[in-house]
Motif scaffolding. Structure first.
Motif, PDB file in Angstrom:
ATOM      1  N   LEU A  38       0.715  -1.329   0.181  1.00  0.00           N
ATOM      2  CA  LEU A  38       0.239  -0.186   0.213  1.00  0.00           C
ATOM      3  C   LEU A  38       1.246   1.101   0.065  1.00  0.00           C
ATOM      4  O   LEU A  38       0.828   2.118  -1.042  1.00  0.00           O
ATOM      5  CB  LEU A  38      -0.630   0.330   1.286  1.00  0.00           C
ATOM      6  CG  LEU A  38      -2.383   1.331   1.233  1.00  0.00           C
ATOM      7  CD1 LEU A  38      -2.983   0.898   0.119  1.00  0.00           C
ATOM      8  CD2 LEU A  38      -2.703   1.367   2.282  1.00  0.00           C
ATOM      9  N   LEU A  84       1.117   9.662   4.893  1.00  0.00           N
ATOM     10  CA  LEU A  84       0.857   9.098   5.910  1.00  0.00           C
ATOM     11  C   LEU A  84       1.401   9.489   7.160  1.00  0.00           C
ATOM     12  O   LEU A  84       0.499  10.272   7.968  1.00  0.00           O
ATOM     13  CB  LEU A  84       1.432   7.557   6.378  1.00  0.00           C
ATOM     14  CG  LEU A  84       0.590   6.884   5.260  1.00  0.00           C
ATOM     15  CD1 LEU A  84       1.055   5.244   4.745  1.00  0.00           C
ATOM     16  CD2 LEU A  84      -0.297   6.423   5.130  1.00  0.00           C
ATOM     17  N   ASP A  95      -4.107   4.591  -5.745  1.00  0.00           N
ATOM     18  CA  ASP A  95      -4.635   3.901  -4.278  1.00  0.00           C
ATOM     19  C   ASP A  95      -4.203   5.234  -3.746  1.00  0.00           C
ATOM     20  O   ASP A  95      -4.534   5.892  -2.580  1.00  0.00           O
ATOM     21  CB  ASP A  95      -3.599   3.137  -3.682  1.00  0.00           C
ATOM     22  CG  ASP A  95      -3.787   1.283  -4.087  1.00  0.00           C
ATOM     23  OD1 ASP A  95      -5.371   1.489  -3.947  1.00  0.00           O
ATOM     24  OD2 ASP A  95      -2.896   0.712  -4.224  1.00  0.00           O
ATOM     25  N   LEU A  99      -6.467   7.427  -0.514  1.00  0.00           N
ATOM     26  CA  LEU A  99      -5.300   7.608   0.755  1.00  0.00           C
ATOM     27  C   LEU A  99      -4.893   8.891   1.007  1.00  0.00           C
ATOM     28  O   LEU A  99      -4.759   9.134   1.968  1.00  0.00           O
ATOM     29  CB  LEU A  99      -4.046   6.126   0.218  1.00  0.00           C
ATOM     30  CG  LEU A  99      -2.826   5.853   1.137  1.00  0.00           C
ATOM     31  CD1 LEU A  99      -3.897   4.898   2.801  1.00  0.00           C
ATOM     32  CD2 LEU A  99      -1.846   5.209   0.943  1.00  0.00           C
ATOM     33  N   SER A 103      -5.676  10.878   4.574  1.00  0.00           N
ATOM     34  CA  SER A 103      -3.978  11.017   5.629  1.00  0.00           C
ATOM     35  C   SER A 103      -3.650  12.670   5.267  1.00  0.00           C
ATOM     36  O   SER A 103      -3.514  13.374   6.672  1.00  0.00           O
ATOM     37  CB  SER A 103      -3.198   9.836   4.851  1.00  0.00           C
ATOM     38  OG  SER A 103      -1.481  10.468   5.232  1.00  0.00           O
ATOM     39  N   GLN A 219     -10.344  -0.513   3.557  1.00  0.00           N
ATOM     40  CA  GLN A 219      -9.271  -0.823   2.698  1.00  0.00           C
ATOM     41  C   GLN A 219      -8.240  -0.551   3.210  1.00  0.00           C
ATOM     42  O   GLN A 219      -7.017  -2.162   3.479  1.00  0.00           O
ATOM     43  CB  GLN A 219      -9.059  -0.211   1.415  1.00  0.00           C
ATOM     44  CG  GLN A 219      -8.285  -0.114   0.195  1.00  0.00           C
ATOM     45  CD  GLN A 219      -8.598  -1.326  -0.120  1.00  0.00           C
ATOM     46  OE1 GLN A 219      -8.122  -2.719  -0.661  1.00  0.00           O
ATOM     47  NE2 GLN A 219      -9.690  -1.542  -0.431  1.00  0.00           N
ATOM     48  N   LEU A 220      -7.376   0.109   4.213  1.00  0.00           N
ATOM     49  CA  LEU A 220      -6.665   0.013   5.229  1.00  0.00           C
ATOM     50  C   LEU A 220      -5.540  -0.560   5.757  1.00  0.00           C
ATOM     51  O   LEU A 220      -4.831  -1.205   5.446  1.00  0.00           O
ATOM     52  CB  LEU A 220      -6.206   1.447   4.887  1.00  0.00           C
ATOM     53  CG  LEU A 220      -4.475   1.997   6.146  1.00  0.00           C
ATOM     54  CD1 LEU A 220      -4.787   3.019   5.977  1.00  0.00           C
ATOM     55  CD2 LEU A 220      -4.378   1.760   8.022  1.00  0.00           C
ATOM     56  N   ARG A 223      -5.335  -4.082   4.075  1.00  0.00           N
ATOM     57  CA  ARG A 223      -4.271  -3.983   2.943  1.00  0.00           C
ATOM     58  C   ARG A 223      -2.898  -3.758   4.403  1.00  0.00           C
ATOM     59  O   ARG A 223      -1.733  -4.616   3.378  1.00  0.00           O
ATOM     60  CB  ARG A 223      -3.671  -3.175   2.470  1.00  0.00           C
ATOM     61  CG  ARG A 223      -4.986  -2.607   1.797  1.00  0.00           C
ATOM     62  CD  ARG A 223      -4.465  -3.428   0.123  1.00  0.00           C
ATOM     63  NE  ARG A 223      -3.974  -2.887  -0.768  1.00  0.00           N
ATOM     64  CZ  ARG A 223      -4.090  -2.341  -2.235  1.00  0.00           C
ATOM     65  NH1 ARG A 223      -5.406  -1.702  -1.371  1.00  0.00           N
ATOM     66  NH2 ARG A 223      -3.530  -1.425  -2.060  1.00  0.00           N
ATOM     67  N   TYR A 224      -2.728  -3.559   5.375  1.00  0.00           N
ATOM     68  CA  TYR A 224      -2.072  -3.114   5.936  1.00  0.00           C
ATOM     69  C   TYR A 224      -1.741  -4.877   6.673  1.00  0.00           C
ATOM     70  O   TYR A 224      -0.357  -5.393   6.544  1.00  0.00           O
ATOM     71  CB  TYR A 224      -1.832  -2.132   7.287  1.00  0.00           C
ATOM     72  CG  TYR A 224      -1.142  -2.237   8.622  1.00  0.00           C
ATOM     73  CD1 TYR A 224       0.110  -1.827   8.308  1.00  0.00           C
ATOM     74  CD2 TYR A 224      -1.241  -3.222   9.370  1.00  0.00           C
ATOM     75  CE1 TYR A 224       0.993  -1.415   9.107  1.00  0.00           C
ATOM     76  CE2 TYR A 224      -0.468  -3.232  10.328  1.00  0.00           C
ATOM     77  CZ  TYR A 224       1.152  -3.119  10.233  1.00  0.00           C
ATOM     78  OH  TYR A 224       1.636  -2.948  11.222  1.00  0.00           O
ATOM     79  N   CYS A 236      -0.150  -0.126  13.633  1.00  0.00           N
ATOM     80  CA  CYS A 236      -0.412  -0.146  12.417  1.00  0.00           C
ATOM     81  C   CYS A 236      -1.099   1.418  12.477  1.00  0.00           C
ATOM     82  O   CYS A 236      -0.894   2.265  11.605  1.00  0.00           O
ATOM     83  CB  CYS A 236      -2.075  -1.100  11.854  1.00  0.00           C
ATOM     84  SG  CYS A 236      -2.971   0.069  10.324  1.00  0.00           S
ATOM     85  N   SER A 240       0.261   4.746  10.175  1.00  0.00           N
ATOM     86  CA  SER A 240      -0.676   5.026   9.810  1.00  0.00           C
ATOM     87  C   SER A 240      -1.343   6.886   9.795  1.00  0.00           C
ATOM     88  O   SER A 240      -1.370   7.225   8.666  1.00  0.00           O
ATOM     89  CB  SER A 240      -1.719   4.109   9.374  1.00  0.00           C
ATOM     90  OG  SER A 240      -2.480   4.150  10.768  1.00  0.00           O
TER      91      SER A 240
END
Length: 391
Positions: A38, A84, A95, A99, A103, A219-220, A223-224, A236, A240
């Motif tokens: 990601l 992030l 993405d 994202l 963020s 989704q985050l 994927r993480y 996480c 993030s």
């Protein structure tokens, strides 16, 4: 749910190496690596190229090279920007829109002190953003030095923190993003900036809210934890820069997005999330990562900002040491892994068309470990397309 005694520290490392594609099954190419992870920390661009290449079809032919990664950045498949956390990351163009929508507000909030210190208020940021957007419009990608002249000519800072934070504000505000790298007269690779809307399809200019934000959280989390698990909610959240509550909500939504995709286990009194298939395999007792591996010992030369290091905070202790390392004779030095554990430090230098690797092990290597190191050095040479020698 498996108990804490079911999973050893060695098993945690083996699962992480595999899910991060440092072990088979590897990714098909650099873009697939970024899709899996990601976001990939990339402020040390020469080494960050290697982060993607070493996870891409390792051992296959043709070898993924530095030029292959540079081309993916040049054509915009992989983009490099501040996201992030206030540092550069590689993100796949598909993405980056959502994202950044998740963020951006937290990044701006975190930068507020520096914005005040450098005189960047709402009006100044809007004006510099318009100037920067016009400068790179219609594919006119520009280097940092070129944008410094543009901003300086308009009365804005052209160096120092003021200049840096005007650029960062424009990135976080979805005005600028990475462009096609260019070579200087001396052959050095230089990064450029491009117009965000020309590189990222269908992005939203406003922060995500409501159901859109819920889906992005899911989704985050999916994927993480699928790519970095076993990992904790705090791991996480630190990675993030989301709140712990947001990450917990993301885990819940992830189960709606992809039912049965994530599982959990207890280890040392903490709950770890990971891909459900790993938990199922562990519960069945048929888990190959707990058996002897004939390919060991295995040496990996990873950058000190690799996701195998930076993807964790609360549970980074499984690495077996602290990274990055900044010696007195310039730094940083990057990380040597021996079977997934920190075992030394490395960096590269170039002289006379040859790459020289400075490798410093924490203890003298055995004959088998030295052979494993040479295998990795040879792989790095194929990635660079040049001779590599050990210093």
């Amino acid at each position: 749910m498996p108990g804490g005694s079911s999973l050893s520290a060695e098993s945690v490392r083996r699962i992480r190496l595999r899910r991060q594609q440092l072990r088979a099954p590897h990714a098909g190419g650099p873009a697939d690596v970024v899709r899996n992870l990601l976001a990939v920390q990339s402020q040390e661009f020469p080494y960050a190229r290697w982060t993607l290449a070493q996870r891409s079809s390792a051992g296959s032919s043709p070898v993924v090279t530095a030029s292959d990664v540079e081309q993916a950045v040049a054509d915009g498949t992989i983009l490099r920007t501040h996201i992030l956390r206030p540092t550069w990351h590689f993100v796949h163009r598909d993405d980056l829109g959502w994202l950044m929508g998740l963020s951006a507000d937290r990044l701006h909030q975190g930068n507020k002190g520096m914005y005040r210190q450098t005189g960047i208020d709402e009006d100044a940021a809007a004006r510099s953003g318009q100037i920067l957007a016009a400068a790179v419009a219609d594919g006119a990608h520009k280097t940092r030095e070129e944008l410094a002249r543009v901003l300086g000519g308009a009365g804005f800072p052209s160096k120092g923190l003021g200049f840096i934070y005007h650029l960062m504000h424009a990135e976080i505000s979805r005005v600028l993003v990475s462009g096609s790298p260019v070579r200087s007269a001396g052959g050095a690779l230089k990064q450029t900036y491009a117009l965000f809307e020309e590189r990222v399809p269908g992005f939203l200019t406003s922060p995500l809210a409501g159901e859109d934000r819920e889906q992005a959280l899911g989704q985050l989390a999916l994927r993480y934890f699928s790519s970095r698990g076993p990992a904790t909610v705090k791991d996480c959240a630190v990675w993030s820069r989301l709140t712990m509550e947001d990450v917990k909500r993301g885990v819940q939504v992830a189960q709606d997005i992809s039912p049965g995709s994530l599982g959990a286990l207890l280890l040392d009194g903490l709950e770890y999330y990971l891909a459900a298939e790993e938990v199922d395999t562990l519960a069945s007792g048929d888990h190959p990562w707990t058996t002897a591996d004939p390919a060991l010992p295995r040496i990996d030369l990873i950058q000190c900002y690799d996701e195998y290091v930076m993807g964790y905070s609360q549970s980074r202790h499984f690495l077996g040491g602290t990274a990055p390392y900044f010696p007195e004779d310039n730094g940083p030095m990057h990380v040597v892994l021996l079977d997934g554990r920190l075992a030394g430090w490395w960096r590269h230098g170039f002289s006379g068309g040859v790459c020289e690797l400075d490798v410093r092990m924490n203890r003298p290597a055995t004959a088998q470990e030295q052979a494993a190191l040479q295998t990795e050095v040879d792989r790095y040479g194929r990635f660079l397309g040049m001779d590599v020698t050990l210093v």
